[in-house]
Design a protein around this motif. Structure first.
Motif, mmCIF file in Angstrom:
data_model
loop_
_atom_site.group_PDB
_atom_site.id
_atom_site.type_symbol
_atom_site.label_atom_id
_atom_site.label_comp_id
_atom_site.label_asym_id
_atom_site.label_seq_id
_atom_site.Cartn_x
_atom_site.Cartn_y
_atom_site.Cartn_z
ATOM 1 N N LEU A 1 21.420 21.366 -16.081
ATOM 2 C CA LEU A 1 22.315 21.712 -14.986
ATOM 3 C C LEU A 1 22.958 20.465 -14.409
ATOM 4 C CD1 LEU A 1 20.012 24.295 -13.162
ATOM 5 C CD2 LEU A 1 21.767 24.742 -14.878
ATOM 6 N N LYS A 2 24.081 20.645 -13.781
ATOM 7 C CA LYS A 2 24.837 19.522 -13.231
ATOM 8 C C LYS A 2 24.314 19.110 -11.858
ATOM 9 C CE LYS A 2 29.129 20.961 -15.538
ATOM 10 N NZ LYS A 2 30.521 21.438 -15.321
ATOM 11 N N LYS B 1 21.486 20.342 -8.970
ATOM 12 C CA LYS B 1 20.915 21.644 -9.325
ATOM 13 C C LYS B 1 19.651 21.488 -10.169
ATOM 14 C CE LYS B 1 25.402 23.987 -9.191
ATOM 15 N NZ LYS B 1 26.422 24.720 -9.979
ATOM 16 N N PRO C 1 21.852 27.296 -18.785
ATOM 17 C CA PRO C 1 22.664 26.390 -17.979
ATOM 18 C C PRO C 1 23.757 27.167 -17.253
ATOM 19 C CG PRO C 1 23.486 26.387 -20.207
ATOM 20 C CD PRO C 1 22.315 27.342 -20.187
ATOM 21 N N GLU C 2 24.622 26.451 -16.528
ATOM 22 C CA GLU C 2 25.792 27.105 -15.971
ATOM 23 C C GLU C 2 26.579 27.751 -17.113
ATOM 24 O OE1 GLU C 2 25.159 23.819 -15.368
ATOM 25 O OE2 GLU C 2 25.375 23.374 -13.225
ATOM 26 N N GLY C 3 26.988 28.980 -16.915
ATOM 27 C CA GLY C 3 27.704 29.685 -17.968
ATOM 28 C C GLY C 3 26.798 30.480 -18.880
ATOM 29 N N THR D 1 25.913 22.796 -22.903
ATOM 30 C CA THR D 1 25.463 21.594 -22.210
ATOM 31 C C THR D 1 26.382 20.427 -22.542
ATOM 32 O OG1 THR D 1 23.152 22.281 -22.241
ATOM 33 C CG2 THR D 1 23.578 19.936 -21.930
ATOM 34 N N ARG E 1 23.152 32.548 -10.090
ATOM 35 C CA ARG E 1 23.388 31.146 -10.391
ATOM 36 C C ARG E 1 22.227 30.650 -11.248
ATOM 37 N NH1 ARG E 1 27.234 28.859 -6.680
ATOM 38 N NH2 ARG E 1 26.462 26.783 -7.205
ATOM 39 N N ALA E 2 22.485 29.646 -12.070
ATOM 40 C CA ALA E 2 21.471 29.182 -13.015
ATOM 41 C C ALA E 2 20.188 28.752 -12.311
ATOM 42 C CB ALA E 2 22.031 28.027 -13.850
ATOM 43 N N GLU E 3 20.329 28.037 -11.187
ATOM 44 C CA GLU E 3 19.141 27.571 -10.482
ATOM 45 C C GLU E 3 18.384 28.733 -9.837
ATOM 46 O OE1 GLU E 3 22.680 26.536 -7.719
ATOM 47 O OE2 GLU E 3 22.282 26.863 -9.850
#
Length: 246
Positions: A85-86, A89, A193-195, A113, A221-223
């Protein structure tokens, strides 16, 4: 009584010499002085009761004696395989995963990623240490080097390990697999991950033997998904749903 993490190299027999950030924490945050008592644990899972024998600006000397550790570890050994994650996060996921009782965290390189992770492993290890201290754990989870998604699924397949992949595109409900046999009380929780995950990754995970599970109709959301997944695993298979634990 608070507990603090120290490197095993700081422990010599019945004494410990604590320096650096941990010493500053004891002296400036806890405001402890000579005679103060606290618990100490190290990366080997050893647990001690300590009494401060002397302290200075940058070092705290303690006498220590072995002490029974608190019963804060889950009977379930969870490895969280988290799609990278970015920004902060990933920090949040590491922190909350440790609080929720995981034994190991694998940063996962997926098709979506696109991150430079090489400088962050040490940071995540520090976050894990602090989260273990805060949550009363005496085992600091391992933060592994990043792993490619294909390599992860290969290792799961070869080992015949129990794995659950949480997929936003659908899957079984967790209730449907609550009688899943957990091999050696070890489970891999795979979150994206995101997406999210690509369809070919889901197929690859399913081929390796992983259960594909949904967290419901809402897109998380990913988190959030990672925290929800670990909470549900601990409730269904671990110690959150058992009043005999703790």
């Amino acid at each position: 009584m608070p507990n603090v993490f120290v490197e095993s190299s700081a422990i010599q027999g019945v004494t410990a010499a604590i320096t650096g950030e941990t010493a500053r924490y004891i002296l400036t945050v806890l405001r402890y002085k000579t005679g103060g008592e606290l618990f100490v644990f190290d990366e080997m899972g050893r647990f001690f009761k300590g009494i401060i024998s002397s302290c200075a600006k940058n070092v705290v000397h303690m006498s220590i004696t072995p002490h029974p550790p608190p019963m804060t570890e889950s009977p379930l050994s969870i490895t969280l395989c988290q799609g990278m994650l970015k920004g902060s996060k990933m920090d949040l996921v590491v922190q909350k995963a440790v609080e929720l009782g995981v034994k190991r965290i694998i940063p996962l390189i997926t098709l979506r990623t696109q991150l430079d992770y090489t400088r962050k492993i040490d940071r995540w290890k520090k976050i894990a240490i602090e989260a273990a201290r805060q949550s009363g754990r005496v085992i600091v989870p391992e933060i592994s080097e990043a792993m490619d998604f294909h390599a992860l699924t290969q290792s799961i397949q070869v080992a015949g390990a129990t794995a659950i992949m949480f997929y936003e595109g659908g899957g079984k409900g967790l209730k449907e697999i609550q009688n899943l046999e957990i091999k050696e009380q070890t489970i891999y929780a795979i979150t994206g991950p995101e997406g999210g995950f690509m369809s070919e990754e889901v197929k690859r995970a399913e081929f390796s033997g992983a259960q594909i599970v949904t967290l419901g109709s809402r897109i998380l959301r990913a988190e959030t998904a990672a925290i929800a997944a670990l909470t549900l695993i601990q409730f269904v298979f671990g110690d959150m749903g058992d009043s005999r634990q703790g």
